[in-house]
Design a protein around this motif. Structure first.
Motif, PDB file in Angstrom:
ATOM      1  N   TYR A 108       0.820  -1.343   0.164  1.00 14.95           N
ATOM      2  CA  TYR A 108      -0.066   0.032  -0.037  1.00 14.95           C
ATOM      3  C   TYR A 108       0.770   1.420  -0.089  1.00 14.95           C
ATOM      4  CZ  TYR A 108      -3.238   3.721   1.460  1.00 14.95           C
ATOM      5  OH  TYR A 108      -3.841   4.894   1.520  1.00 14.95           O
ATOM      6  N   THR A 109       1.610   1.621   1.031  1.00 12.74           N
ATOM      7  CA  THR A 109       2.424   2.604   1.252  1.00 12.74           C
ATOM      8  C   THR A 109       3.223   3.130  -0.154  1.00 12.74           C
ATOM      9  OG1 THR A 109       2.974   2.093   3.518  1.00 12.74           O
ATOM     10  CG2 THR A 109       4.170   3.990   2.591  1.00 12.74           C
ATOM     11  N   PRO A 110       3.980   2.504  -0.883  1.00 17.08           N
ATOM     12  CA  PRO A 110       4.604   2.908  -2.136  1.00 17.08           C
ATOM     13  C   PRO A 110       3.198   3.262  -3.140  1.00 17.08           C
ATOM     14  CG  PRO A 110       5.721   1.023  -1.516  1.00 17.08           C
ATOM     15  CD  PRO A 110       4.345   1.075  -0.402  1.00 17.08           C
ATOM     16  N   GLY A 111       2.441   2.364  -3.141  1.00 19.34           N
ATOM     17  CA  GLY A 111       1.365   2.531  -4.242  1.00 19.34           C
ATOM     18  C   GLY A 111       0.508   3.968  -3.921  1.00 19.34           C
ATOM     19  N   ALA A 112       0.209   4.219  -2.664  1.00 26.49           N
ATOM     20  CA  ALA A 112      -0.548   5.554  -2.199  1.00 26.49           C
ATOM     21  C   ALA A 112       0.505   6.415  -2.448  1.00 26.49           C
ATOM     22  CB  ALA A 112      -0.539   5.271  -0.832  1.00 26.49           C
ATOM     23  N   SER A 113       1.925   6.657  -2.251  1.00 24.57           N
ATOM     24  CA  SER A 113       2.784   7.565  -2.618  1.00 24.57           C
ATOM     25  C   SER A 113       2.690   7.942  -4.335  1.00 24.57           C
ATOM     26  CB  SER A 113       4.200   7.364  -2.272  1.00 24.57           C
ATOM     27  OG  SER A 113       4.106   7.519  -1.060  1.00 24.57           O
TER      28      SER A 113
END
Length: 399
Positions: A108-113
């Motif tokens: 999630y975190t890289p995808g959200a950025s």
């Protein structure tokens, strides 16, 4: 756009809380599951290492996925994993659910950025990333104290709190996030990993890792470093940590605006210099409460500005491969967090409780050298010769 960014930030808030709140409920977990506190502490290490190892692998495996689907799947995995953590009957099961939660967070975190950069125009991408990462910093200031308070009687309630946060973010993004621009065309694994041969990418990842080893090696043992000022008083230390959390939020917010205005290079160099000076001065600052609060405010401001600058830098280097590059940055950050505890303890053993922050200062110098050497503007020579501004298509990577 604003609502979608806030929903992305809510997901980051849930994951930031999940990452850091364990430290506040380890005693409850230890007593309930019949394991030692050090064994319970391995839940934090396992989460961090699983995240670091899984982030680039999952980014490569899911490179062909539409970004909206990737975010929803990641939040689903994360939410289900935390519900399973809340229901875990024993320590091995809880350990397994932490690996599953780390997988969701790593996806999630890289995808959200990356989604934030796709939602915002180029001149506002720093602020967009800062909004999403702000969820992580708000977790430091609000989520961790709240989760610790909720779990004061039963640690499982903390896990249910994180589950609810993840579910709300999931439902919100499912309702309001439209499909985003498609990622890079489907290619083979070898081609997908090609950006890893780029010196600029490796330099950025190495900078993130080195800086966060330095930062965490002091943060984890901050109570030891400032004991002369706090006298070991828990309330005073709590006030210092609260100041650190608030400054982290401010650093993320200001960092995004600084990147958009001055570029990544300047933010990295200035932020690293401030952090180095504060690490070096902590043996003296930590002897008084005013000095301790000065440190607690300045270092998170600098550190979280760097945290915003680095993903912006990587996403700008190769937008088509942004999820992969941002996953590498996340891996470096979590590996730095995991290594920081070991480095800090070694520094205390070698240098003593007063002087151990000097090791962080030396690591900060290494991070500064890496940042300076790998963000040097490629067009600087041409600009000097012609006397006219050279085009800078990747301002955020070159500063």
């Amino acid at each position: 756009m604003r609502l979608r960014l806030l929903l992305l930030a809510l997901g980051a808030f849930a994951m930031g809380t999940d990452t850091m709140v364990m430290a506040g409920i380890l005693g409850r977990i230890s007593g309930d599951l019949g394991v030692s506190v050090p064994a319970a502490g391995q839940l934090v290490t396992v989460f961090a290492l699983s995240y670091a190892l899984l982030a680039p692998v999952l980014a490569a495996v899911t490179a062909r996925w539409p970004r909206r689907r990737l975010l929803l799947v990641a939040l689903t995995v994360f939410t289900v994993a935390n519900a399973l953590s809340a229901l875990a009957p024993d320590y091995p099961t809880l350990l397994a659910t932490r690996v599953l939660a780390a997988a969701g967070a790593a996806l999630y975190t890289p995808g959200a950025s990356a989604a934030a950069t796709a939602l915002a125009p180029p001149e506002r991408r720093g602020r967009a990333i800062a909004t999403v990462l702000g969820g992580m910093t708000v977790a430091t200031a609000l989520g961790v104290p709240l989760g610790t308070y909720v779990g004061r009687a039963d640690w499982r309630l903390t896990m249910w709190l994180v589950t609810v946060l993840g579910a709300v973010a999931l439902l919100g993004l499912a309702a309001f996030l439209r499909e985003l621009p498609a990622p890079a065309p489907s290619v083979g694994l070898r081609e997908r990993m090609a950006p890893l041969r780029d010196r600029r990418v490796l330099g950025a990842v190495a900078t993130t890792f080195t800086f966060f080893v330095a930062f965490q090696s002091v943060y984890i043992y901050l109570g030891t470093a400032v004991r002369p000022a706090t006298g070991g008083d828990a309330d005073r230390l709590s006030a210092v940590l609260l100041a650190t959390g608030v400054a982290s939020v401010a650093g993320s917010w200001l960092g995004g605006r600084a990147v958009d205005r001055w570029g990544v290079r300047k933010v990295l160099l200035v932020g690293s210099t401030i952090a180095i000076a504060c690490f070096a001065a902590l043996p003296w600052l930590g002897r008084t409460m005013p000095g301790t609060f000065g440190y607690a405010l300045l270092v998170p401001l600098a550190g979280w500005s760097i945290s915003v600058a680095q993903p912006h830098r990587l996403a700008s280097l190769n937008p088509g491969n942004a999820p992969l590059l941002l996953s590498l940055n996340s891996s470096a950050l979590y590996l730095g967090m995991a290594a920081g505890g070991t480095v800090g303890s070694l520094a205390i053993a070698l240098l003593g409780e007063r002087w151990f922050p000097l090791a962080a200062s030396a690591l900060g110098v290494a991070a500064l050298v890496l940042a300076a050497g790998t963000t040097r503007p490629a067009a600087a020579t041409g600009k000097a010769r012609t006397g006219t501004p050279a085009p800078d298509p990747v301002k955020s990577a070159a500063g």
